[in-house]
Motif scaffolding. Structure first.
Motif, PDB file in Angstrom:
ATOM      1  N   ILE A 102      -0.348  10.135  -3.417  1.00 37.36           N
ATOM      2  CA  ILE A 102       0.123  10.914  -4.558  1.00 37.36           C
ATOM      3  C   ILE A 102      -0.012  10.121  -5.847  1.00 37.36           C
ATOM      4  O   ILE A 102      -0.231  10.701  -6.918  1.00 37.36           O
ATOM      5  N   VAL A 103       0.098   8.804  -5.755  1.00 32.34           N
ATOM      6  CA  VAL A 103       0.002   7.963  -6.955  1.00 32.34           C
ATOM      7  C   VAL A 103      -1.378   7.348  -7.111  1.00 32.34           C
ATOM      8  O   VAL A 103      -1.559   6.416  -7.893  1.00 32.34           O
ATOM      9  N   GLY A 104      -2.351   7.833  -6.358  1.00 27.77           N
ATOM     10  CA  GLY A 104      -3.730   7.447  -6.587  1.00 27.77           C
ATOM     11  C   GLY A 104      -4.253   6.277  -5.790  1.00 27.77           C
ATOM     12  O   GLY A 104      -5.361   5.786  -6.080  1.00 27.77           O
ATOM     13  N   VAL A 105      -3.531   5.820  -4.794  1.00 33.55           N
ATOM     14  CA  VAL A 105      -4.022   4.718  -3.959  1.00 33.55           C
ATOM     15  C   VAL A 105      -5.068   5.267  -2.987  1.00 33.55           C
ATOM     16  O   VAL A 105      -4.869   6.320  -2.375  1.00 33.55           O
ATOM     17  N   SER A 106      -6.171   4.562  -2.852  1.00 35.69           N
ATOM     18  CA  SER A 106      -7.282   5.036  -2.013  1.00 35.69           C
ATOM     19  C   SER A 106      -7.022   4.725  -0.546  1.00 35.69           C
ATOM     20  O   SER A 106      -7.648   3.841   0.043  1.00 35.69           O
ATOM     21  N   GLU A 107      -6.093   5.470   0.034  1.00 33.79           N
ATOM     22  CA  GLU A 107      -5.841   5.330   1.466  1.00 33.79           C
ATOM     23  C   GLU A 107      -6.443   6.537   2.177  1.00 33.79           C
ATOM     24  O   GLU A 107      -7.238   7.275   1.596  1.00 33.79           O
ATOM     25  N   VAL A 108      -6.055   6.757   3.424  1.00 36.48           N
ATOM     26  CA  VAL A 108      -6.771   7.734   4.245  1.00 36.48           C
ATOM     27  C   VAL A 108      -6.631   9.163   3.719  1.00 36.48           C
ATOM     28  O   VAL A 108      -7.597   9.942   3.744  1.00 36.48           O
ATOM     29  N   THR A 144       4.950   3.298   8.414  1.00 38.19           N
ATOM     30  CA  THR A 144       3.517   3.554   8.562  1.00 38.19           C
ATOM     31  C   THR A 144       3.181   5.001   8.258  1.00 38.19           C
ATOM     32  O   THR A 144       2.190   5.299   7.575  1.00 38.19           O
ATOM     33  N   MET A 145       3.996   5.915   8.762  1.00 39.29           N
ATOM     34  CA  MET A 145       3.742   7.326   8.486  1.00 39.29           C
ATOM     35  C   MET A 145       4.041   7.685   7.034  1.00 39.29           C
ATOM     36  O   MET A 145       3.491   8.667   6.505  1.00 39.29           O
ATOM     37  N   ALA A 146       4.893   6.897   6.366  1.00 37.26           N
ATOM     38  CA  ALA A 146       5.219   7.172   4.963  1.00 37.26           C
ATOM     39  C   ALA A 146       4.190   6.597   3.999  1.00 37.26           C
ATOM     40  O   ALA A 146       4.252   6.894   2.801  1.00 37.26           O
ATOM     41  N   THR A 147       3.256   5.794   4.474  1.00 39.15           N
ATOM     42  CA  THR A 147       2.248   5.225   3.572  1.00 39.15           C
ATOM     43  C   THR A 147       1.330   6.282   2.974  1.00 39.15           C
ATOM     44  O   THR A 147       0.670   6.010   1.972  1.00 39.15           O
ATOM     45  N   VAL A 148       1.289   7.470   3.578  1.00 39.77           N
ATOM     46  CA  VAL A 148       0.465   8.540   2.994  1.00 39.77           C
ATOM     47  C   VAL A 148       1.020   8.984   1.646  1.00 39.77           C
ATOM     48  O   VAL A 148       0.315   9.646   0.873  1.00 39.77           O
ATOM     49  N   GLY A 206     -10.005   3.803   5.349  1.00 40.00           N
ATOM     50  CA  GLY A 206      -8.791   4.144   4.615  1.00 40.00           C
ATOM     51  C   GLY A 206      -7.544   3.995   5.466  1.00 40.00           C
ATOM     52  O   GLY A 206      -6.493   3.567   4.970  1.00 40.00           O
ATOM     53  N   PHE A 207      -7.638   4.320   6.757  1.00 36.78           N
ATOM     54  CA  PHE A 207      -6.480   4.170   7.632  1.00 36.78           C
ATOM     55  C   PHE A 207      -6.122   2.694   7.820  1.00 36.78           C
ATOM     56  O   PHE A 207      -4.934   2.344   7.901  1.00 36.78           O
ATOM     57  N   ILE A 208      -7.122   1.847   7.894  1.00 37.55           N
ATOM     58  CA  ILE A 208      -6.848   0.410   7.971  1.00 37.55           C
ATOM     59  C   ILE A 208      -6.096  -0.061   6.728  1.00 37.55           C
ATOM     60  O   ILE A 208      -5.206  -0.914   6.800  1.00 37.55           O
ATOM     61  N   PHE A 209      -6.449   0.521   5.583  1.00 38.10           N
ATOM     62  CA  PHE A 209      -5.730   0.184   4.348  1.00 38.10           C
ATOM     63  C   PHE A 209      -4.276   0.646   4.436  1.00 38.10           C
ATOM     64  O   PHE A 209      -3.379  -0.029   3.919  1.00 38.10           O
ATOM     65  N   ASN A 210      -4.030   1.798   5.078  1.00 38.66           N
ATOM     66  CA  ASN A 210      -2.650   2.228   5.319  1.00 38.66           C
ATOM     67  C   ASN A 210      -1.889   1.208   6.148  1.00 38.66           C
ATOM     68  O   ASN A 210      -0.721   0.910   5.875  1.00 38.66           O
ATOM     69  N   ILE A 211      -2.548   0.675   7.160  1.00 42.12           N
ATOM     70  CA  ILE A 211      -1.893  -0.317   8.016  1.00 42.12           C
ATOM     71  C   ILE A 211      -1.598  -1.589   7.225  1.00 42.12           C
ATOM     72  O   ILE A 211      -0.532  -2.193   7.367  1.00 42.12           O
ATOM     73  N   VAL A 212      -2.540  -2.000   6.372  1.00 34.91           N
ATOM     74  CA  VAL A 212      -2.317  -3.193   5.548  1.00 34.91           C
ATOM     75  C   VAL A 212      -1.124  -2.983   4.623  1.00 34.91           C
ATOM     76  O   VAL A 212      -0.267  -3.878   4.468  1.00 34.91           O
TER      77      VAL A 212
END
Length: 299
Positions: A242-248, A234-238, A89-95
């Motif tokens: 809230i909108v349902g994206v499967s990130e970390v 990068t820190m704001a990708t979390v 999931g964190f890799i998806f945040n980076i992407v």
């Protein structure tokens, strides 16, 4: 007046000037652009901070484990079992951050050049778009992108789906675009006017002046704030969780729910998320400080 008296008078005068003017003649420390932020960054980001965070993760895990003695599996075992999924999931945040940064940089560069356009309408429209998205909350823009963009786009009978993560990239790229626009505008304006005058004396067109003279000099001025913006993004990708994206963050919540809602896992899991973000953003912050010192422009 004899020569010895004249020399003595000059000697006493020089001594007096030396005593009175020396403190004034001491060259003050020249503040580099962004030196306050650099000094704060140098003070805040120290290598031992990572070890402190890791220590608190371990302490919080041990304390939480001591609260629940009836847990079937230890916290370390549970965290180790879910770690591959969380890292995925964190890799998806980076992407998401890389894609949003790429789109925002391309659009922001064009918007920033529009702010310095000779056409007043282009300049005003570019300024308005920049200020609107720059002063809008990132989460609100993300919600707008999620709910206003269609689920799919039909082009010539071909349906192109727009998944949630694509909408999240578009939503996060909007504030990035506005901030990059301001970075580009500020870098171009910061150059001495003599650069434009010299290019004009050599019969360069405005486009040639921008691409061959102005923008190459602006790269070193834009790089440190651009890297700072990427770290913030990068820190704001979390927010995409809230909108349902499967990130970390979303996967962390799902992992905690799958473990039966054990409260002793909250601190270790979220501390692990905090740690991986720190380990990724900390080198960027240190590299930014180094580039600020290397590319600093005085005067």
């Amino acid at each position: 007046m004899n020569q010895s008296y004249y020399n003595g008078f000059n000697s006493r005068k020089r001594k007096q000037e030396y005593k009175t003017d020396l403190p004034v003649m001491i060259t003050p420390e020249v503040k580099e652009p962004g030196s306050i932020l650099s000094s704060l960054s140098a003070y805040i980001f120290k290598p031992w901070h990572g070890f402190v965070i890791l220590f608190f993760c371990m302490v919080s895990s041990s304390i939480a484990f001591g609260v629940d003695d009836n847990a079937k599996s230890s916290i370390a075992e549970v965290l180790w079992r879910w770690m591959p999924l969380l890292l995925k999931g964190f890799i998806f945040n980076i992407v998401i951050s890389i894609c949003a940064m790429a789109i925002g940089t391309a659009a922001g560069a064009a918007l920033g050049l529009g702010q310095i356009s000779l056409n007043k309408w282009v300049r005003r429209v570019s300024w308005f778009i920049t200020q609107f998205f720059r002063n809008s909350p990132w989460l609100v823009l993300l919600f707008f992108a999620m709910f206003l963009l269609p689920f799919e786009i039909n082009i010539g009978g071909l349906a192109i789906p727009l998944p949630d993560w694509v909408k999240a990239i578009i939503g996060l790229s909007l504030p990035v675009m506005a901030n990059v626009s301001e970075i580009v505008r500020g870098a171009v304006v910061s150059l001495p006017s003599g650069q434009w005058e010299a290019a004009e004396s050599l019969a360069y067109t405005r486009r040639q002046t921008l691409w061959l003279i102005i923008l190459p000099q602006c790269v070193k001025r834009m790089l440190p704030p651009w890297m700072n913006l990427y770290a913030i993004l990068t820190m704001a990708t979390v927010l995409a969780s809230i909108v349902g994206v499967s990130e970390v963050m979303t996967l962390t919540g799902q992992a905690l729910a799958a473990e039966g809602g054990r409260t002793d896992l909250l601190a270790p899991f979220y501390s692990f998320v905090l740690l991986i973000f720190f380990m990724y953003c900390y080198p960027i912050a240190r590299w930014t400080v180094r580039l600020e010192k290397k590319f600093s422009v005085i005067g």
